[in-house]
Design an enzyme around this catalytic site. Structure first.
Site, PDB file in Angstrom:
ATOM      1  CD  GLU A   1      -1.422  -6.353   4.903  1.00 25.85           C
ATOM      2  OE1 GLU A   1      -1.111  -6.637   3.726  1.00 25.85           O
ATOM      3  OE2 GLU A   1      -1.669  -5.190   5.261  1.00 25.85           O
TER       4      GLU A   1
ATOM      5  CG  HIS B   1      -3.839  -3.786   2.881  1.00 27.78           C
ATOM      6  ND1 HIS B   1      -2.882  -3.284   3.736  1.00 27.78           N
ATOM      7  CD2 HIS B   1      -4.464  -2.717   2.343  1.00 27.78           C
ATOM      8  CE1 HIS B   1      -2.932  -1.959   3.719  1.00 27.78           C
ATOM      9  NE2 HIS B   1      -3.882  -1.590   2.883  1.00 27.78           N
TER      10      HIS B   1
ATOM     11  CB  CYS C   1      -0.993  -0.053   1.152  1.00 24.17           C
ATOM     12  SG  CYS C   1      -2.479   0.885   0.767  1.00 24.17           S
TER      13      CYS C   1
HETATM   14  N1  GLN Z   1      -2.197   6.536   2.685  1.00 23.92           N
HETATM   15  C1  GLN Z   1      -2.236   5.800   1.474  1.00 23.92           C
HETATM   16  C2  GLN Z   1      -3.575   5.918   0.765  1.00 23.92           C
HETATM   17  O1  GLN Z   1      -4.568   6.255   1.359  1.00 23.92           O
HETATM   18  C3  GLN Z   1      -1.898   4.343   1.719  1.00 23.92           C
HETATM   19  C4  GLN Z   1      -2.884   3.647   2.584  1.00 23.92           C
HETATM   20  C5  GLN Z   1      -2.356   2.376   3.186  1.00 23.92           C
HETATM   21  O2  GLN Z   1      -1.144   2.170   3.248  1.00 23.92           O
HETATM   22  N2  GLN Z   1      -3.238   1.537   3.694  1.00 23.92           N
HETATM   23  O3  GLN Z   1      -3.669   5.653  -0.390  1.00 23.92           O
END
Ligand code: GLN
Length: 537
Positions: A511, A509, A383
């Site tokens: 994970e 994600h 992310c």
């Molecule tokens: N802050 C970033 C976004 O909103 C990444 C979010 C995250 O790492 N879950 O796109």
């Protein structure tokens, strides 16, 4: 299902005793006996969901396939059961009150005075029963967050009292407490447990089973004493002794006969004891791993490992299947500078840059990415970690000095990462990100394809910003390839650097979907690359 059984898990004496793990372990044992089981967490705080909570407050926010931002215990449930959870598996007081007030505004209560009892408790009961009735579960385990005696938990305990009364032998209560060991006198003390059960009794709830957390073995005398003072069978006094890994708890609970006593209380057939073969195989791999693999987890919430719970567990799953111990080094991204990066990351076999929000710690993450890219150390960006990989390449390979995400610098002339179109008019913070499962089409021949062995995957998301496709061709020319794309929107979901040993960034994600019996393929591939990293010590 008309005869769904309900098990309530409450906690006393202290918080953080591991109700989630006990619930997940019991669920695992019942599942292994062929029952269709789910677990639900009721959280007594006023946030509508934990999505708006700082990870320092409440650990990681876990995202379900249907896009609910939930408590991290749901992660344990999925990792143990290998069955997806959903919005209905996590209910907070905030949501209960919001729904009650909405009903009141609609006039649903027909002029009645709206009160905690019966209106709030009815709403809690409705939410508890929802899973059983809608999804045909044989058993619903409901974990009540907080500790008995908290003002906030009272409406939940009262709902449990009512349900126990209404459902009779189809409902039962397991109470988890602590038996502290006093080193000075060399004794285990049961008084806190007695008091905690008294507290439950004051609220009209008699527990059926007691699970006692302890660091020392409980003697038969102690069990008898607790049974006598707390009105439970001595067989229903279960010891939960400290173990080196949470994954051992189901085995310990089986040895203690927790599942059998539960089935007996719920008048369900007991049949043969399951072997838990695959689970035990995982445990023995974990215990017998001689070598370890050193992974740096670069993030800004490293003081609290709960903030990266799912990532840590996913690394443990993958390392275990590769017969290695995961030696995870949590590194505060704010502390990484070009001057000290060699010292901090030089002897790591793999570098994982974590998800996150806001600009704090991002510069250090960019230094970590650059180091991994230039020294050919396996790199995995998740992310925000993926977004950092794109920014780093744009700045240091393409020479676009001001390249940034508009999350970090709203005025950047080169927004290689930008707010998603659908997010531009969003003002509310709660539950408004791009959440839940989306398709991702994988390019053949990529590392991702090699890991997944399929061209279409579904992964969970939680973000507002995205790869800006205006920069795609420049970035691809500079050596970074988009290897995963959302087929409907064209959003870049995976980037890789093919000339690197192993360099993958994912917008989603992975994970969240790694489980004990089904480790995540991309984590498997990353850890394998880290193990094979010749620069390893
Ligand atoms: N802050 C970033 C976004 O909103 C990444 C979010 C995250 O790492 N879950 O796109």
């Amino acid at each position: 299902m008309p005869d769904t059984r309900y098990i309530f898990v409450t906690g006393g004496v202290a918080s953080s005793l591991g109700k989630g793990i006990i619930s997940a372990s019991l669920a695992k044992l019942l599942q292994a006996r062929g029952y269709k089981v789910t677990i639900q967490k009721l959280d007594p705080y006023l946030n509508v969901d934990p999505g708006t909570l700082n990870p320092y407050e409440h650990g990681e926010c876990y995202v379900t396939e249907d896009g609910a931002e939930t408590d991290l215990d749901l992660g344990h449930y999925e990792r143990f059961l290998n069955v997806p959870t959903s919005q209905a598996n996590n209910v907070t007081t905030g949501r209960i009150y919001r729904d009650v007030i909405e009903k009141e505004r609609r006039g649903d209560y027909l002029g009645k005075t709206v009160q905690i009892i019966p209106h709030v408790t009815d709403e809690i009961k409705r939410n508890i029963k929802l899973l059983g009735s809608k999804k045909n579960f044989d058993v619903v385990i409901t974990e009540i967050g907080g500790t008995v005696g908290d003002i906030e938990s009272l409406p939940y305990i009262e709902s449990v009292r009512q349900l126990k009364w209404e459902l009779g032998s189809r409902a039962m209560v397991i109470h988890l407490t602590l038996v502290p060991y006093l080193a000075a006198s060399g004794e285990l003390k049961t008084k806190p447990t007695q008091h905690s059960v008294k507290q439950l009794l004051e609220n009209g709830v008699q527990p059926d089973v007691l699970v006692l957390r302890t660091e020392k073995e409980l003697s038969p005398d102690i069990r008898k004493k607790v049974a006598l003072f707390c009105n439970v069978d001595s067989r229903a006094v279960i010891q939960s002794i400290d173990v080196s890994t949470i994954y051992e708890v189901p085995v310990k609970m089986q040895e203690e006969g927790l599942d059998e006593i539960v089935l007996e209380k719920l008048s369900l057939p007991i049949n043969q004891k399951p072997e838990l073969k695959e689970w035990k195989l995982f445990l023995s791999k974990m215990k017998n791993a001689k070598k370890s693999v050193k992974i740096a987890l670069v993030g800004k919430y490293v003081e609290l490992t709960d903030s990266y719970k799912s990532i840590i567990e996913a690394l443990i799953h993958a390392a275990t299947y590769h017969e290695h111990k995961a030696e995870i080094n949590l590194i505060q991204s704010e502390s990484i500078t070009p001057e000290n990066v060699v010292e901090k990351l030089g002897n790591m076999q793999g570098i994982l840059v974590a998800p996150g929000f806001g600009h704090r710690g991002v510069e250090g993450k960019l230094v970590a990415v650059k180091f991994a890219r230039e020294t050919n150390i396996p790199f995995f960006g998740i992310c925000l970690g993926m977004q950092c990989a794109v920014i780093e390449l744009a700045r240091n390979v393409l020479g676009i000095e001001k390249a940034d995400s508009t999350e970090m610098d709203y005025t950047t002339p080169n927004p290689v990462i930008d707010l998603m179109e659908g997010q531009k008019n969003v003002t509310d913070k709660g539950g408004t990100m791009r959440l839940g499962v989306y398709d991702c089409k994988i390019k053949k021949g990529s590392l991702a394809h090699n890991a997944y062995k399929t061209e279409l995957v579904k992964e969970r998301h939680r973000h507002r910003y995205e790869f800006n496709n205006e920069y795609l061709s420049a970035i691809e020319k500079a050596g970074m390839t988009a290897t995963g794309i959302n087929p409907e929107t064209g959003l870049v979901e995976i980037v890789e650097i093919p000339s690197h040993r192993w360099f993958v960034g994912v917008q989603f994600h992975p994970e969240y979907s790694s489980t004990v019996l089904k480790p995540h393929p991309v984590f498997m591939s990353f850890v394998s690359a880290a193990i094979n990293n010749e620069q390893s010590n």
